[in-house]
Design an enzyme around this catalytic site. Structure first.
Site, PDB file in Angstrom:
ATOM      1  N   LYS A  23       0.616  -1.242  -0.073  1.00  0.00           N
ATOM      2  CA  LYS A  23       0.132  -0.127  -0.056  1.00  0.00           C
ATOM      3  C   LYS A  23       0.589   1.256   0.018  1.00  0.00           C
ATOM      4  O   LYS A  23       1.935   1.161   0.226  1.00  0.00           O
ATOM      5  CB  LYS A  23      -0.993  -0.091   1.166  1.00  0.00           C
ATOM      6  CG  LYS A  23      -0.058   0.081   2.446  1.00  0.00           C
ATOM      7  CD  LYS A  23      -1.140  -0.288   3.860  1.00  0.00           C
ATOM      8  CE  LYS A  23      -0.734  -0.425   5.090  1.00  0.00           C
ATOM      9  NZ  LYS A  23      -1.217  -0.469   6.276  1.00  0.00           N
TER      10      LYS A  23
ATOM     11  N   CYS B 162      -7.987   2.562  16.859  1.00  0.00           N
ATOM     12  CA  CYS B 162      -8.486   1.749  15.516  1.00  0.00           C
ATOM     13  C   CYS B 162      -9.710   1.016  15.852  1.00  0.00           C
ATOM     14  O   CYS B 162     -10.355   0.914  16.972  1.00  0.00           O
ATOM     15  CB  CYS B 162      -7.292   1.127  15.214  1.00  0.00           C
ATOM     16  SG  CYS B 162      -6.862  -0.424  16.222  1.00  0.00           S
TER      17      CYS B 162
END
Length: 577
Positions: free
Chosen positions: A218, A441
């Protein structure tokens, strides 16, 4: 330099076996795989192992509800497989009509009936079942959105500062964020074919920027406007720091930073978080050329054998800044100028109402953990934002700190929106500075990588930290505190003053010593400890900070100054000291 050249030649001629993800991408027929076949398979709620990787490139993750995994196993059922979808939203701007459509869909078709704002300035829908996947993609298409390239080995959602105090520059960087996102999108027609029932095309496509096997890992891009580092520039593979002309209110160019990244692997000292490195200054008109050159160098030189070392930060370390930079200049045909002076003074979001130079108003709302729900009967957040979307003529801006800005509000509408907020019990005043400076998160129950709680752990944990702050008369102060359920640092714990990363249920690694402007990585202080152990340490260190700090010295600077932890100067050399 000779060793760096040898490494580059090694990468070009490597005979090391490729990771299995490279096989999946190579044989996917430009991200198609057999996804359509799996969609039509009613015997399972999920996708096969290859396709579960490929749907990431279409913006989705296959997950299951881990809270009921054991129960379903005992009932001889497969896990409660569901899909998380992440929207592509460069710069975090969404229109009220788009919000209303997403809100409707989340109520009708998701298991959790929530919308989650992410640390990458977009939203996620959790709990989508396979039969409803085409519905969400068609809805996104109808409202001029999509989820292309929000996951997988591609450039992810491009983020930029959303802070209302910089509103006169926001439109400029937002337009640039959109142009970068569009320029780096996969060219494959697979998304339209599979999810929008687009016409099938022959496999004669090409990916001139990303390649047929896309990127090694990514890739993340951010744009910041000093003096506010609200996007955490050092967390990104590529960051642009805007240089302003305050006379004509134009952005004249950007400082370029490369190679930031925060993930690591427990027990593997060859992995570590890294700050981005300064490459130099470019003019605004050169931003796409430089972006493409940096991405393609990483494409060609990144490690495709070991995914733990495939990010840009490791490529940069292995070949050296000067070698990487020279190749970027060669490919772009542009030379970097010396870095222009810049300074960050703070990060985070500016809460409350702010008036801009055009007399429009912007309201930043604190959204704890980014989770928009009606779970609190005294604070119907989801219903309240929906009511605002029905009357608001401006836009919403999502921030990289999981908060929501109601942007471009006329003076007349300001009073209407204030009344809606009161009706639904929505206020910034019920949250302390410490709570607003903390985030987590998603972690359990949906993230398959989570080792410990984060989002569900943080609210109660912060209450206990607030009690410590109050004990030492620090209620008006805040420490940047972040919790992640694993060491991948999705909530950017590795750029916080106090960072917790999950080790197992109820246990965390505790990192201390980052700074409050996001330019220093914290150091491991205690490993694999309980919540009470953490609170005991914070009680002691915060108590000392209250008594011994100099002027307005931050907690992170204090613990470094007095030697509680040594500062991390160069991650690849001293992170594990």
């Amino acid at each position: 330099m000779k060793e760096k050249t040898q490494y580059v030649n090694f990468i070009k001629n490597s005979t090391q076996p490729l990771s299995d993800n490279e096989r999946i991408k190579k044989t996917s027929n430009f991200l198609r795989g057999t996804i359509t076949k799996d969609l039509n398979n009613n015997l399972t709620g999920g996708f096969n192992s290859d396709n579960s990787q490929l749907i990431k490139f279409h913006g989705m993750y296959q997950q299951d509800d881990r809270d009921v995994r054991i129960e379903r196993t005992q009932q001889k059922l497969e896990p409660l497989i569901n899909i998380m979808l992440r929207c592509r939203l460069p710069g975090g701007v969404i229109r009220p009509r788009q919000w209303l459509a997403i809100d409707d869909f989340s109520n009708k078709y998701t298991l959790y009936e929530t919308i989650r704002l992410t640390t990458r300035q977009t939203f996620q829908l959790h709990g989508l079942l396979k039969p409803n996947l085409k519905k969400i993609h068609n809805l996104l298409h109808t409202i001029e959105l999509d989820s292309i390239a929000t996951a997988g080995d591609v450039n992810r959602n491009v983020v930029c500062t959303a802070n209302p105090t910089e509103s006169e520059y926001h439109y400029q960087v937002w337009e640039i964020a959109k142009s970068i996102s569009k320029h780096l999108l996969p060219k494959s027609h697979a998304y339209a074919e599979i999810w929008l029932d687009g016409k099938k095309t022959e496999s004669t496509e090409s990916e001139p920027i990303l390649s047929a096997t896309y990127l090694p890992r990514k890739f993340k891009i951010a744009i910041a406007i000093p003096p506010i580092n609200d996007v955490d520039v050092h967390a990104n593979d590529l960051s642009f720091i805007a240089i302003k002309n305050n006379i004509n209110k134009k952005i004249i160019g950007f400082n370029v930073l490369v190679g930031g990244g925060l993930a690591m692997t427990y027990g593997d000292v060859t992995t570590y978080p890294c700050k981005a490195r300064e490459f130099g200054y470019i003019n605004t008109q050169d931003i796409l050329k430089i972006t493409e050159a940096i991405v393609t160098v990483q494409r060609d030189w990144g490690d495709r054998s070991d995914r733990k070392h495939a990010k840009t930060k490791y490529t940069l370390i292995k070949v050296g800044v000067q070698t990487f930079k020279a190749e970027v200049e060669r490919r772009a045909g542009i030379k970097f100028a010396p870095i222009h002076s810049y300074k960050f003074t703070h990060r985070g979001d500016c809460f409350g109402w702010i008036e801009d130079i055009k007399h429009d108003w912007h309201l930043t709302l604190f959204i704890e953990n980014g989770r928009i729900t009606n779970n609190n009967p005294n604070k119907l957040l989801k219903n309240g934002i929906r009511a605002i979307a029905k009357v608001h003529s401006g836009c919403f801006r999502l921030t990289t700190n999981q908060n929501l800005i109601i942007s471009g509000v006329s003076p007349n509408n300001k009073y209407i929106i204030d009344n809606i907020l009161k009706k639904y019990g929505i206020s910034n005043h019920d949250s302390t500075p410490q709570r607003k400076a903390s985030m987590a998160c998603v972690a359990l129950p949906t993230c398959p990588l989570a080792m410990a709680e984060a989002e569900r752990f943080l609210p109660q944990f912060i209450t206990k930290v607030e009690n410590i702050m109050s004990k030492y008369k620090l209620e008006k102060n805040a420490i940047i505190l972040r919790v992640t359920g694993c060491p991948n640092s999705c909530a950017r714990a590795m750029l916080s003053e106090i960072g917790l990363t999950g080790r197992s249920i109820g246990r965390y690694n505790l990192y201390l010593g980052g700074d409050n402007i996001g330019t220093r990585i914290p150091r491991l202080y205690r490993e694999n400890i309980t919540e009470q152990d953490i609170l005991n340490i914070l009680d002691t260190t915060i108590g000392r900070w209250a008594k011994e700090r100099r002027n307005n010295e931050s907690y992170g600077d204090y613990v470094v100054r007095i030697g509680i932890v040594k500062p991390v100067i160069n991650s690849e050399e001293d992170f594990y000291e």
